[in-house]
Scaffold this active site. Structure first.
Site, mmCIF file in Angstrom:
data_model
loop_
_atom_site.group_PDB
_atom_site.id
_atom_site.type_symbol
_atom_site.label_atom_id
_atom_site.label_comp_id
_atom_site.label_asym_id
_atom_site.label_seq_id
_atom_site.Cartn_x
_atom_site.Cartn_y
_atom_site.Cartn_z
ATOM 1 N N LYS A 35 34.913 54.675 36.448
ATOM 2 C CA LYS A 35 35.522 54.586 35.106
ATOM 3 C C LYS A 35 34.559 55.001 34.001
ATOM 4 O O LYS A 35 34.987 55.561 33.003
ATOM 5 C CB LYS A 35 36.071 53.190 34.847
ATOM 6 C CG LYS A 35 35.031 52.089 34.798
ATOM 7 C CD LYS A 35 35.689 50.710 34.847
ATOM 8 C CE LYS A 35 34.624 49.637 34.765
ATOM 9 N NZ LYS A 35 35.104 48.324 35.186
ATOM 10 N N ARG A 129 37.874 35.989 33.617
ATOM 11 C CA ARG A 129 38.643 37.192 33.318
ATOM 12 C C ARG A 129 39.796 37.194 34.327
ATOM 13 O O ARG A 129 40.460 36.172 34.469
ATOM 14 C CB ARG A 129 37.763 38.442 33.373
ATOM 15 C CG ARG A 129 38.336 39.602 32.536
ATOM 16 C CD ARG A 129 37.475 40.858 32.552
ATOM 17 N NE ARG A 129 37.573 41.569 33.822
ATOM 18 C CZ ARG A 129 36.985 42.747 34.063
ATOM 19 N NH1 ARG A 129 36.258 43.328 33.110
ATOM 20 N NH2 ARG A 129 37.108 43.347 35.230
#
Ligand SMILES: *Cc1c(COP(=O)(O)O)cnc(C)c1O
Length: 353
Positions: A35, A129
């Site tokens: 990414k 998260r």
């Protein structure tokens, strides 16, 4: 064309090879996380050549870019949007999931397209998260849906991202425990127990990785050699596989502090200045729109980054400098800086073997 990001495939290869080999010694497979470089196919191929067993990204657009370059074994790291389910079925080999609703949507779409979808369940071992909270895994399993078109191939945990929780033996073992629950309750033999990201490399190097963990998903480590690890970068790795170049468009002697009343700068902050008297200042044609200046370090250590607005980077130069208009200045970048530069359409990307 400038600004320009020079990408050294050799350095990325060497970093990746060293880390993959080290993980292999304790039977950990590495997924290369793409990414930060937006799924750039040549960089992804370099990671594969150095031994990563899959390519993982959080954005479906990057996965599609990899797929279109004929790269295989693609993992979607970000838990899916319901609006991207069809694209996942089409392009993604393994998909991270943390919600029953999403499992059901994937199952339904896989059935519709007459295929199967591999899934990795995310477990939140404490960073708060994504994932099923480690204390609530049994409850999650008790609501397990009836699916016929999914293959649950593993579980994964992510750390040091939202809360900055550091991987320890105790925290990482929570994932191994969760795998046991999946086995007991659902009879699932999970092939992949993915212990974390680059922040977990400390456990590998200290030989503290709990038995059972057999996979890590690594981005920063491979690209920059673990610049963000609390103990600092891994010895023998490169931190300069990405070099950002920018061109000097103004070079003048000016005061270092304004002589008039000041308000806010272009970004709404009240600037503070160090009084260096009159000095040489260069403007390089790059700005916050491309890279946050805090993320850049000049290769020439006599240069000092004074600040930046959207399109202008201000540099302080020593009195005896030899720079001229049109010269190129170079910077190393941290992980966020690489991400910034890769996502700026104004920065040319040049592969430098
Ligand atoms: C970004 C990401 C990674 C890779 O993180 P690095 O710190 O770059 O190694 C791993 N897993 C997930 C879920 C991610 O989102």
């Amino acid at each position: 064309m400038y600004p320009c990001l020079k990408i050294s495939l050799n350095k990325i290869y060497e970093n990746t090879k060293m880390i993959v080999d080290k993980c292999q010694e304790i039977n950990i497979n590495v997924w290369g996380v793409t990414k930060v470089f937006c799924g750039h196919p040549e960089i992804a191929k370099t990671l594969q050549a150095a031994g990563v067993v899959a390519l993982a990204d959080s954005r479906i657009q990057n996965i599609i870019r990899l797929k279109e370059a004929n790269l295989n074994n693609l993992v979607l790291l970000r838990i899916p949007m319901l609006s991207e389910i069809d694209a996942i079925i089409k392009y993604v080999d393994i998909c991270a999931v943390s919600e029953i609703t999403t499992l059901q949507a994937l199952d339904k779409a896989a059935k519709f397209f007459n295929t199967r979808q591999q899934v990795m369940i995310m477990i939140d071992v404490g960073d708060l998260r994504e994932g099923v909270y480690y204390d609530s895994v049994a409850q999650f399993i008790s609501a397990w849906p009836d699916t016929n078109n999914l293959d649950i191939v593993g579980i994964g945990a992510n750390l040091t991202c939202y809360s900055g929780v550091l991987p320890t033996i105790k925290i990482t073992e929570r994932l191994v425990q969760a795998a046991k629950l999946f086995k007991q309750a659902l009879g699932l033999n999970l092939e992949i127990i993915s212990g974390g990201n680059t922040s977990s490399l400390g456990l590998v190097w200290r030989k503290q990785m709990p038995p059972g963990i057999n996979n890590l998903r690594l981005g920063e480590g491979l690209i920059l050699g673990g610049l963000t690890l609390p103990e600092g970068p891994i010895a023998g790795t490169h931190q300069d596989s990405f070099i950002l170049q920018a061109e000097i468009v103004e070079l003048k002697c000016k005061p270092s502090v304004p002589s008039d009343e000041i308000g806010c700068d272009a970004f709404g902050n009240i600037p503070v200045f160090e009084d260096l008297g009159w000095h040489y200042r260069a403007i390089a044609a790059i700005g916050r729109q491309d890279v946050f200046p805090e993320r850049m370090t000049p290769v020439d250590s006599t240069l000092k980054i004074l600040g930046a607005s959207s399109d202008h980077l201000l540099l302080g130069l020593p009195d005896n400098h030899a720079y001229r208009i049109g010269d190129i200045v170079e910077f190393t970048l941290d992980y966020v800086g690489v991400l910034n530069a890769m996502t700026s359409q104004y920065v040319a990307k040049v592969i430098d073997k």
